[in-house]
Design a protein around this motif. Sequence first.
Motif, short mmCIF file in Angstrom:
data_model
loop_
_atom_site.label_atom_id
_atom_site.label_comp_id
_atom_site.label_asym_id
_atom_site.label_seq_id
_atom_site.Cartn_x
_atom_site.Cartn_y
_atom_site.Cartn_z
N GLY A 54 20.94 -32.84 6.16
CA GLY A 54 20.27 -32.64 4.72
C GLY A 54 20.19 -31.26 4.69
N LYS A 55 19.11 -30.66 3.73
CA LYS A 55 18.72 -29.30 3.67
C LYS A 55 17.50 -29.33 4.40
N GLY A 56 17.18 -28.07 4.94
CA GLY A 56 15.96 -27.75 5.72
C GLY A 56 16.34 -28.30 6.78
N ASN A 57 15.24 -28.90 7.48
CA ASN A 57 15.03 -29.32 8.69
C ASN A 57 15.15 -30.87 9.02
N GLN A 58 15.83 -31.47 7.93
CA GLN A 58 16.02 -33.17 8.11
C GLN A 58 17.09 -33.42 8.83
N LEU A 59 16.65 -34.53 9.49
CA LEU A 59 17.62 -35.05 10.67
C LEU A 59 18.12 -36.49 10.05
N ASP A 110 14.90 -39.65 6.42
CA ASP A 110 14.84 -38.60 7.41
C ASP A 110 13.96 -38.79 8.69
N LEU A 111 14.69 -38.68 9.62
CA LEU A 111 14.03 -39.07 10.84
C LEU A 111 13.24 -38.28 11.58
N SER A 112 13.35 -36.85 11.19
CA SER A 112 12.63 -35.61 11.78
C SER A 112 11.06 -35.92 11.93
#
Length: 492
Positions: A152-157, A128-130
């Motif tokens: 992904g779910k939520g704020n995942q990048l 996850d790069l966020s």
Amino acid sequence: MKILSGKKKRILVLFCAAAAAGAMLLGGCGSEKKGKLDPDNPVTVTVWHYYNGAQQTAFDSLVKEFNDTVGMEKGIFVKSTGKGDVNQLEESVMSALKKEVGSDEAPDIFSSYADTAYEIQQMGYLADLSPYLTDEEIGEYVDSYVEEGRIGKGNQLFIFPTAKSSEIFMLDKTDWETFANATGASLDALGTMEGLAETAKEYYEWTDSLTPDAENDGKAFYGRDAMANLFIIGSMQLGTEIFKVEDQQVTLQVDRDVMKHIWDTWYVPYVNGYFSSYGRFRSDDVKIGEIISYTGSTTSAMYFPDAVELEDETYPIEYIILPAPVFEGGSPYAVQQGAGMVVTGSDAQREYACTEFLKWFTQSENNIVFGCASGYLPVKKDANDKGMLDKVIEEKGLEVAPKTFDTLVAAFDTVKSSKMYTNKAFQGGTAARKVLEYDLSDKAAADRAVVEESLNAGKSLEEATAEFISDAAFDEWFTSLESKLQEAVESK
């Protein structure tokens, strides 16, 4: 100044430490997670990609520049390797991740389309790069490019936007002007699929009339690459999202009226001989005189031929670049495509090093340099601008092919004036896209071959095409398409 007691100092220190830890975890919510790097002991980051030719040369040059500057300063060394085409790259990545016998060690970064990234993310291999990007940094990128990476779910990048493309309309100006001067045809008609189909019919009839001793030998006017885009973007323009994805679950929405519209403006002209496809790409078809226009990726513009090569004649041609045709009265959606980069999950130091390279590569000036050689669009908002393009070309002393320059400028207008769209990734997405890519195009080519046999046997065009363009023929195809798509989205 108020002096704190020892106890209050300890409380304040603990509070600040907790706040810092919380900010580190939030990452994309305004702070940036950093791994420790040591310039005296650089981290080697491996990158696998599918670039070739001028694209690979430009990428390798930028990698060297990074290694010699920012990478040396921070302690990051990037090693890039081309792994053939997209399919070969995917096979190499999958083999490496599964640690198959004879496979290479998995790369730290690799090019990936959303469907492949989704599959690998579900296997648990992607980082996850966020946490490594601030909100301010994320806000510099074109919004839809970032959204595509949130699989992904939520704020995942999980997908870092690095280079994108869209679609344009390429036209053989030389042959168009001969036709337009003789018939009064207008470029304005080519802005819609409906106008394009009507113009193609006029072109077929005009070229047929040039040989009065031979009947039904008119020439096709148009072709297109990437049939799946016609369905996906055409559906969006006409008000329906064919693959509606929420929480990684897809709802299939195949609208009958939309499909009929696509049938009437693509399949029917194709069967009649107004549209065509012959070689692997439509630029190849322009080169051999099979067609004089096509819709294709912005990156294909550099392959638009400079001459038409017939069996007994070769002559030079000029080009015109126009926006990709849209459906009349539809919403201004445009294709968003092109792989991003993903990072294999490891540790904070290595993931941070990977992200630092990707952020450097997508700095506006660096990304434009890559785009000038590759035809890809830069991914930051301020970089999609002709003024910025001119500035970088002048400052860097770049030599840019006129077709590439004109295409980038046209594509910048598309990014600014259109709603850029690509469907979100989902299980079975690759299979579903293949259905859209080949089902109707294969049928059209096969049916056109039968029509040509009937024409050679003496039938009129109306007689030869009647059974293929009937309502019953559409109903049969539509039912089959729904079934194939449903099977695809349910595939594992």
